[in-house]
Motif scaffolding. Structure first.
Motif, PDB file in Angstrom:
ATOM      1  N   SER A 160      23.298  33.352  35.065  1.00 34.31           N
ATOM      2  CA  SER A 160      23.718  34.501  34.721  1.00 34.31           C
ATOM      3  C   SER A 160      21.520  34.619  35.336  1.00 34.31           C
ATOM      4  O   SER A 160      21.078  35.946  34.517  1.00 34.31           O
ATOM      5  CB  SER A 160      23.221  34.536  33.411  1.00 34.31           C
ATOM      6  N   SER A 195      29.313  40.880  42.676  1.00 28.67           N
ATOM      7  CA  SER A 195      29.157  39.514  42.319  1.00 28.67           C
ATOM      8  C   SER A 195      28.544  38.900  43.753  1.00 28.67           C
ATOM      9  O   SER A 195      28.104  37.613  43.238  1.00 28.67           O
ATOM     10  CB  SER A 195      30.826  39.376  42.192  1.00 28.67           C
ATOM     11  N   GLY A 332      31.037  35.779  27.253  1.00 31.46           N
ATOM     12  CA  GLY A 332      30.081  35.929  27.912  1.00 31.46           C
ATOM     13  C   GLY A 332      29.296  35.135  26.990  1.00 31.46           C
ATOM     14  O   GLY A 332      28.410  34.371  28.092  1.00 31.46           O
ATOM     15  N   ARG A 335      29.132  31.113  28.408  1.00 30.49           N
ATOM     16  CA  ARG A 335      28.610  31.070  30.002  1.00 30.49           C
ATOM     17  C   ARG A 335      27.106  31.295  29.308  1.00 30.49           C
ATOM     18  O   ARG A 335      26.764  31.444  30.341  1.00 30.49           O
ATOM     19  CB  ARG A 335      29.429  32.159  30.438  1.00 30.49           C
ATOM     20  N   LYS A 337      25.331  33.912  28.385  1.00 27.71           N
ATOM     21  CA  LYS A 337      24.739  34.748  28.091  1.00 27.71           C
ATOM     22  C   LYS A 337      23.996  35.241  26.770  1.00 27.71           C
ATOM     23  O   LYS A 337      24.910  34.154  25.951  1.00 27.71           O
ATOM     24  CB  LYS A 337      25.945  35.973  27.782  1.00 27.71           C
ATOM     25  N   GLY A 340      26.304  40.007  23.956  1.00 20.23           N
ATOM     26  CA  GLY A 340      27.838  40.269  24.320  1.00 20.23           C
ATOM     27  C   GLY A 340      28.244  41.521  23.558  1.00 20.23           C
ATOM     28  O   GLY A 340      27.367  42.118  23.144  1.00 20.23           O
ATOM     29  N   GLY A 455      35.828  33.759  31.169  1.00 24.86           N
ATOM     30  CA  GLY A 455      35.406  34.800  32.237  1.00 24.86           C
ATOM     31  C   GLY A 455      34.192  34.159  33.336  1.00 24.86           C
ATOM     32  O   GLY A 455      34.419  32.990  33.443  1.00 24.86           O
ATOM     33  N   SER A 456      33.687  34.659  34.044  1.00 24.22           N
ATOM     34  CA  SER A 456      33.637  36.199  33.869  1.00 24.22           C
ATOM     35  C   SER A 456      35.679  36.957  34.488  1.00 24.22           C
ATOM     36  O   SER A 456      35.799  36.185  35.142  1.00 24.22           O
ATOM     37  CB  SER A 456      32.790  36.961  34.604  1.00 24.22           C
ATOM     38  N   ARG A 457      35.275  38.512  33.710  1.00 17.38           N
ATOM     39  CA  ARG A 457      36.732  38.760  34.992  1.00 17.38           C
ATOM     40  C   ARG A 457      36.125  38.770  36.265  1.00 17.38           C
ATOM     41  O   ARG A 457      38.021  38.427  36.604  1.00 17.38           O
ATOM     42  CB  ARG A 457      36.524  40.274  34.196  1.00 17.38           C
ATOM     43  N   ARG A 511      30.202  30.828  35.960  1.00 17.20           N
ATOM     44  CA  ARG A 511      31.147  31.687  36.264  1.00 17.20           C
ATOM     45  C   ARG A 511      30.519  33.092  36.144  1.00 17.20           C
ATOM     46  O   ARG A 511      31.626  33.321  35.453  1.00 17.20           O
ATOM     47  CB  ARG A 511      32.141  31.408  35.057  1.00 17.20           C
ATOM     48  N   ASN A 512      29.417  33.171  35.897  1.00 14.44           N
ATOM     49  CA  ASN A 512      28.073  34.295  35.869  1.00 14.44           C
ATOM     50  C   ASN A 512      28.618  35.715  37.136  1.00 14.44           C
ATOM     51  O   ASN A 512      27.861  36.326  37.495  1.00 14.44           O
ATOM     52  CB  ASN A 512      27.267  34.259  35.135  1.00 14.44           C
TER      53      ASN A 512
END
Ligand code: DCT
Ligand code: MG
Length: 513
Positions: A160, A195, A332, A335, A337, A340, A455-457, A511-512
């Motif tokens: 992140s 990304s 999130g 991950r 974060k 959210g 995620g992330s998406r 995976r952010n």
């Protein structure tokens, strides 16, 4: 070795609730003599530990009350390897050669199987997360740009730490504008470019910095160049001042309002949320009414502390009905974060088959406790034999509940707002409305559901794209299917899925994308 063991006395609270746990005086025969289990109470809590100890004993496992030299398997929940080692050190048990440190999912898999299962996959590994154990992770020294950067987010480690927020925020605005206009191509192009920039370990300072990077098309380059030359992007400024974009941005910020409703409102001449509130002829869904009613709370970010408080509430109630359930904070927050827009949970019950009931039971209690501001339960339409969906953004078929929970503020938290009902009366609002998603997956699909819901998406999309284009496989939140061999590939954890795809494992906080 003791062949008969006695279950611990259950806490009064549980018994009063009429749980169907075995009586304290029950004794069970040990069937598996090679394994001696100790379950860590830390972060698990007394009641759940008691339940799991009792369950394992009923299934013929030897479970010790105290940690001793005879223990071979230590089971923990929500503890990292570093935390476990620290804890053991405090007990002068720092040498972990004598026993295995395992995640609770090993125990639940054993309960499911009715016998010990291979513990190798469930070992707690030394984390590579630098925030978790600085001393253990070697710094990444190789300059990233000298290596070829993959076009797939699932082959990049994206934390992140975003060094290019200025650019990625701009790309997100442009992507959103295309999304509002249902122009998928450029929308995706800006999201993919964002990304890639999120992955870079440095700030882009000159045009040369983006040379050779994937997804840097002409439009993307144009925006970057504007920023580098003028410090801002005229294109972004134009979008931000455009009425269509501004209206859609406002409309879609309401829980329950998507593109379809926004278009309808725009066509009706509505432009702001005030217009929407004023128009009494509008037929709003229950979800939209709740979204508007709690609008201020819902657009203010959920903090990690609030997510943790919600996690306690969710676990407490889920374990009351299904003490062996695994409850995982996903989205999130998994991950790493710090904020959210909602709090996402994945729930699975390893041994029992009362999955469908659980959400209803949870909701009933919350309703009685006055904690629910809104809820909608969607029943499962999952079928085991169905191939994974070809559509990248297809919704999954698990049972789920979209809810708004009332989170009471801690005493001493002075941020409570004053709500005036009339000029003479003032009432302190001591709670905040929080969006909570609860997803229930069958145990066999748990790893796939966890990967999808973490995620992330963008990361999840690229995993599916990678599976399709590089491996001739189909992946979604339920399954992985090998088209060449025509078989479903099983997975007990996320590592298995990466291994099937022949990908290096990427930790959740990487995976952010
Ligand atoms: N997801 C999914 N199917 C859905 C909705 C979401 O597979 N129907 C996946 C995508 C990411 C993850 O679940 C969590 O979704 P969000 O809460 O929308 O994203 P987030 O990463 O948690 O972001 P935020 O911090 O804004 O909540
Ligand atoms: Mg979320």
């Amino acid at each position: 070795m003791n062949k008969i063991q006695t279950a611990d006395v259950l806490p009064k609270r549980k018994k009063q609730r009429g749980m169907q746990l075995s009586a304290p005086s029950n004794s069970y025969k040990i069937q598996f003599n090679d394994i001696v289990i100790f379950i860590l109470e830390r972060k698990m809590g007394v009641t759940r530990r008691m339940f799991l100890m009792d369950l394992a004993r009923r299934k013929g496992f030897r479970v010790e009350n105290e940690l001793s030299d005879s223990v071979t398997h230590i089971v923990a929940e929500n503890n990292s390897c570093a935390e476990m080692l620290q804890w053991l050190k405090g007990r002068r048990m720092g040498d972990r050669s004598g026993f295995r440190l395992l995640d609770v999912s090993w125990l639940t898999a054993c309960m499911e199987a009715g016998k010990p299962v291979d513990s190798e996959k469930y070992r707690l590994l030394i984390s590579r997360d630098p925030r978790e154990n600085r001393n253990l992770s070697p710094p990444r020294t190789k300059p990233v740009t000298s290596q070829k950067i993959s076009q797939y987010a699932c082959q990049r480690r994206t934390t992140s730490n975003n060094y290019n927020k200025k650019f990625t925020d701009a790309f997100e605005i442009l992507a959103e504008n295309y999304e509002f206009r249902e122009n998928e191509g450029p929308c995706l192009a800006f999201r993919r470019a964002a990304s890639v920039l999120k992955f870079l370990p440095f700030t882009v300072m000159k045009a040369k910095d983006i040379e050779g990077l994937p997804w840097m098309g002409e439009q993307v380059k144009g925006v970057i160049e504007d920023f580098l030359e003028e410090g801002e992007s005229p294109r972004v400024k134009t979008v931000l001042s455009c009425e269509y974009y501004r209206s859609f941005k406002q409309f879609t910020s309401v829980f329950g309002v998507g593109l379809k409703t926004s278009e309808k409102w725009y066509r009706m001449g509505l432009r702001t949320l005030e217009d929407v509130q004023k128009d009494k002829s509008l037929k709003l869904t229950r979800m939209q009414r709740a979204g508007l009613l709690h609008y201020e709370d819902l657009i203010s970010c959920v903090s990690k502390a609030e997510a943790d408080s919600i996690a306690l509430i969710v676990k407490d109630i889920v374990w009351r009905f299904s003490p062996s359930a695994l409850v995982t904070l996903t989205g999130g927050f998994r991950r790493g974060k710090k904020t959210g827009h909602d709090v996402d949970f994945l729930i699975t019950i390893p041994e029992a088959r009362q999955e469908e009931e659980l959400l209803h039971q949870v909701i009933d209690v919350w309703k009685k406790q006055g904690l629910l501001l809104y809820y909608d339960i969607i029943e499962s339409t999952f079928e085991k034999t169905k191939l994974p969906s070809r559509k990248v953004d297809a919704l999954d078929h698990f049972q789920k509940c979209f809810a708004i929970l009332k989170l009471h503020k801690e005493r001493g938290d002075h941020s409570s707002s004053i709500v005036s009902y009339d000029s003479t009366e003032e009432e302190v609002k001591d709670w905040k409305a929080i969006r909570v998603d609860l997803v229930v997956s069958p145990f066999e699909q748990y790893a796939f559901a966890l990967l999808g819901w973490s995620g992330s998406r963008q990361f999840a999309r690229d995993l599916r794209r990678y599976a399709t284009h590089e491996r001739k496989m189909m992946l979604d939140n339920h399954a992985l299917y090998d088209k060449t061999k025509r078989i479903f590939l099983n997975a007990v954890n996320e590592e298995d899925i990466f291994a099937h795809l022949d990908l290096d494992y990427i930790e959740p906080w990487e995976r952010n994308a």
